[in-house]
Design a protein around this motif. Structure first.
Motif, mmCIF file in Angstrom:
data_model
loop_
_atom_site.group_PDB
_atom_site.id
_atom_site.type_symbol
_atom_site.label_atom_id
_atom_site.label_comp_id
_atom_site.label_asym_id
_atom_site.label_seq_id
_atom_site.Cartn_x
_atom_site.Cartn_y
_atom_site.Cartn_z
ATOM 1 N N TYR A 10 0.817 -1.207 0.000
ATOM 2 C CA TYR A 10 0.000 0.000 0.000
ATOM 3 C C TYR A 10 0.856 1.264 0.000
ATOM 4 O O TYR A 10 2.077 1.217 0.153
ATOM 5 C CB TYR A 10 -0.923 0.002 1.228
ATOM 6 N N ARG A 11 0.163 2.400 -0.145
ATOM 7 C CA ARG A 11 0.838 3.693 -0.159
ATOM 8 C C ARG A 11 1.673 3.869 1.108
ATOM 9 O O ARG A 11 1.221 3.562 2.209
ATOM 10 C CB ARG A 11 -0.193 4.816 -0.265
ATOM 11 N N ALA A 12 2.894 4.374 0.925
ATOM 12 C CA ALA A 12 3.803 4.616 2.042
ATOM 13 C C ALA A 12 3.980 6.116 2.250
ATOM 14 O O ALA A 12 3.873 6.904 1.303
ATOM 15 C CB ALA A 12 5.159 3.974 1.771
ATOM 16 N N GLN A 13 4.253 6.500 3.485
ATOM 17 C CA GLN A 13 4.595 7.883 3.754
ATOM 18 C C GLN A 13 5.947 8.201 3.130
ATOM 19 O O GLN A 13 6.791 7.326 2.942
ATOM 20 C CB GLN A 13 4.637 8.132 5.259
ATOM 21 N N VAL A 14 6.145 9.465 2.828
ATOM 22 C CA VAL A 14 7.403 9.896 2.226
ATOM 23 C C VAL A 14 8.562 9.521 3.146
ATOM 24 O O VAL A 14 8.527 9.766 4.358
ATOM 25 C CB VAL A 14 7.393 11.416 1.977
ATOM 26 N N GLY A 15 9.568 8.897 2.578
ATOM 27 C CA GLY A 15 10.745 8.512 3.341
ATOM 28 C C GLY A 15 10.680 7.134 3.954
ATOM 29 O O GLY A 15 11.652 6.685 4.567
ATOM 30 N N GLN A 16 9.554 6.445 3.804
ATOM 31 C CA GLN A 16 9.403 5.114 4.371
ATOM 32 C C GLN A 16 9.367 4.058 3.275
ATOM 33 O O GLN A 16 8.796 4.276 2.204
ATOM 34 C CB GLN A 16 8.131 5.016 5.197
ATOM 35 N N THR A 17 9.947 2.889 3.556
ATOM 36 C CA THR A 17 9.944 1.756 2.638
ATOM 37 C C THR A 17 9.629 0.490 3.412
ATOM 38 O O THR A 17 10.189 0.259 4.488
ATOM 39 C CB THR A 17 11.311 1.606 1.944
ATOM 40 N N GLY A 18 8.741 -0.320 2.880
ATOM 41 C CA GLY A 18 8.468 -1.626 3.479
ATOM 42 C C GLY A 18 9.456 -2.650 2.958
ATOM 43 O O GLY A 18 9.871 -2.594 1.789
ATOM 44 N N THR A 19 9.866 -3.590 3.796
ATOM 45 C CA THR A 19 10.848 -4.603 3.392
ATOM 46 C C THR A 19 10.319 -6.006 3.649
ATOM 47 O O THR A 19 9.631 -6.254 4.638
ATOM 48 C CB THR A 19 12.186 -4.426 4.139
ATOM 49 N N LEU A 20 10.654 -6.898 2.729
ATOM 50 C CA LEU A 20 10.331 -8.312 2.858
ATOM 51 C C LEU A 20 11.570 -9.108 2.462
ATOM 52 O O LEU A 20 11.995 -9.061 1.307
ATOM 53 C CB LEU A 20 9.149 -8.684 1.966
ATOM 54 N N LYS A 21 12.137 -9.832 3.414
ATOM 55 C CA LYS A 21 13.340 -10.618 3.173
ATOM 56 C C LYS A 21 13.021 -12.100 3.340
ATOM 57 O O LYS A 21 12.489 -12.508 4.368
ATOM 58 C CB LYS A 21 14.455 -10.215 4.141
ATOM 59 N N THR A 22 13.380 -12.887 2.325
ATOM 60 C CA THR A 22 13.115 -14.322 2.349
ATOM 61 C C THR A 22 14.419 -15.077 2.195
ATOM 62 O O THR A 22 15.207 -14.792 1.287
ATOM 63 C CB THR A 22 12.141 -14.715 1.229
ATOM 64 N N ARG A 23 14.636 -16.060 3.065
ATOM 65 C CA ARG A 23 15.823 -16.906 2.994
ATOM 66 C C ARG A 23 15.366 -18.361 2.950
ATOM 67 O O ARG A 23 14.641 -18.819 3.845
ATOM 68 C CB ARG A 23 16.725 -16.672 4.208
ATOM 69 N N LEU A 24 15.776 -19.078 1.922
ATOM 70 C CA LEU A 24 15.367 -20.460 1.718
ATOM 71 C C LEU A 24 16.597 -21.361 1.659
ATOM 72 O O LEU A 24 17.629 -20.977 1.099
ATOM 73 C CB LEU A 24 14.579 -20.603 0.413
ATOM 74 N N THR A 25 16.463 -22.576 2.215
ATOM 75 C CA THR A 25 17.536 -23.564 2.115
ATOM 76 C C THR A 25 16.940 -24.925 1.774
ATOM 77 O O THR A 25 15.843 -25.271 2.240
ATOM 78 C CB THR A 25 18.330 -23.684 3.434
ATOM 79 N N ALA A 26 17.634 -25.672 0.962
ATOM 80 C CA ALA A 26 17.183 -27.002 0.559
ATOM 81 C C ALA A 26 18.366 -27.954 0.654
ATOM 82 O O ALA A 26 19.371 -27.784 -0.037
ATOM 83 C CB ALA A 26 16.633 -26.982 -0.861
ATOM 84 N N ALA A 27 18.231 -28.972 1.502
ATOM 85 C CA ALA A 27 19.313 -29.915 1.755
ATOM 86 C C ALA A 27 19.340 -31.012 0.684
ATOM 87 O O ALA A 27 18.472 -31.084 -0.195
ATOM 88 C CB ALA A 27 19.148 -30.524 3.148
ATOM 89 N N GLU A 28 20.322 -31.880 0.783
ATOM 90 C CA GLU A 28 20.510 -32.969 -0.178
ATOM 91 C C GLU A 28 19.248 -33.830 -0.269
ATOM 92 O O GLU A 28 18.669 -34.233 0.743
ATOM 93 C CB GLU A 28 21.693 -33.835 0.244
ATOM 94 N N GLY A 29 18.802 -34.082 -1.498
ATOM 95 C CA GLY A 29 17.659 -34.947 -1.737
ATOM 96 C C GLY A 29 16.309 -34.335 -1.431
ATOM 97 O O GLY A 29 15.280 -35.014 -1.523
#
Length: 271
Positions: free
Chosen positions: A89-108
């Protein structure tokens, strides 16, 4: 002492950590931690762990901070999706929303990252990143669909900001890197032939698996004029789709996702 201002106060913070482990011939929930405005549900029993992410804040705006940490253990199967489309949605001036995703997949293991669309609204400011670390014998599917406003509602992004970074590695070696940076009059930029040719919906697909090589021509047939498909190297297939709106994008995406996931696409995509 510095006094806090409204710009220092995030509207919502959420974090999820979830993993799948292989035990007794099947995949089961391993770790599960959730906090703030981000929750995860497990709606049905299958031969793999299916996790549905829910943003209880109802969307992302400036100052929000969300993080997702998910992993499939050795020989486990984990599929992640969202309950519905995410909304920036609309953000106030100077503000930013962040979404960080970290994924790991092991052997097999098999890991599917299948969020539904992210919808950007006028005035949105969203910074998003995804990092996936894969073992040599892991299989991985990723889709990232984005809608630049809702065309059916006559929405156009004339003042917004969207930054997206994707980094996929296998045994520490980069396999795929992608970046999108759009700001200001995004609608005018998307109208340029070299960028989107007037499209208002986009999706990126990545499939890492030994059988990906044989899917190049079938996937091209499914996508048709909606985008392009390439085999970066043996076992790594990537695609980019463009469409005039979200409905057209879904029509092109669903057959592709059914094929890449072996017809195990989460039910929330059908609702």
């Amino acid at each position: 002492m510095r006094i806090a201002t409204p710009l220092d106060q995030p509207r919502a913070i959420g974090a999820v950590r979830v993993s799948a482990k292989y035990r007794d011939g099947g995949s089961h929930i391993g770790d599960l931690r959730q906090s703030g405005a981000l929750r995860v549900l497990f709606p049905r029993l299958t031969d793999h762990v299916e996790a549905v992410l829910i943003n209880t804040a109802g969307g992302i705006t400036g100052g929000d901070r969300f993080s997702i940490d998910a992993g499939a253990g050795e020989n486990a199967r984990l599929s992640l999706t969202t309950q519905a489309a995410e909304r920036a949605y609309r953000a106030q001036v100077g503000q930013t929303g962040t979404l960080k995703t970290r994924l790991t997949a092991a052997e097999g293991s098999v890991l599917h990252w299948l969020p539904q669309e992210t919808i950007l609204y006028e005035g949105a400011a969203l910074q998003r990143s995804l990092r996936a670390d894969l073992a040599p014998g892991a299989r991985f599917v990723m889709v990232e669909p984005v809608l630049f406003g809702r065309r059916a509602m006559g929405e156009e992004l004339r003042d917004a900001s969207f930054t997206d970074r994707v980094d996929i590695r296998r045994a520490g070696v980069p396999l795929y890197r992608d970046g999108v940076s759009l700001s200001g009059d995004i609608a005018a930029q998307l109208d340029r032939p070299a960028i989107a040719g007037g499209a208002r919906a986009m999706a990126s697909l990545v499939w890492v698996a030994p059988e990906a090589d044989g899917a190049l021509d079938p996937l091209r047939d499914l996508i048709g004029d909606s985008g392009g498909v390439s085999l970066l190297r043996p076992g790594i297939l990537v695609a980019r789709l463009l469409a005039e709106d979200g409905y057209a994008l879904r029509r092109a995406l669903l057959p592709c996702l059914d094929r890449l996931t072996g017809n195990t696409l989460p039910q929330s995509w059908r609702l």
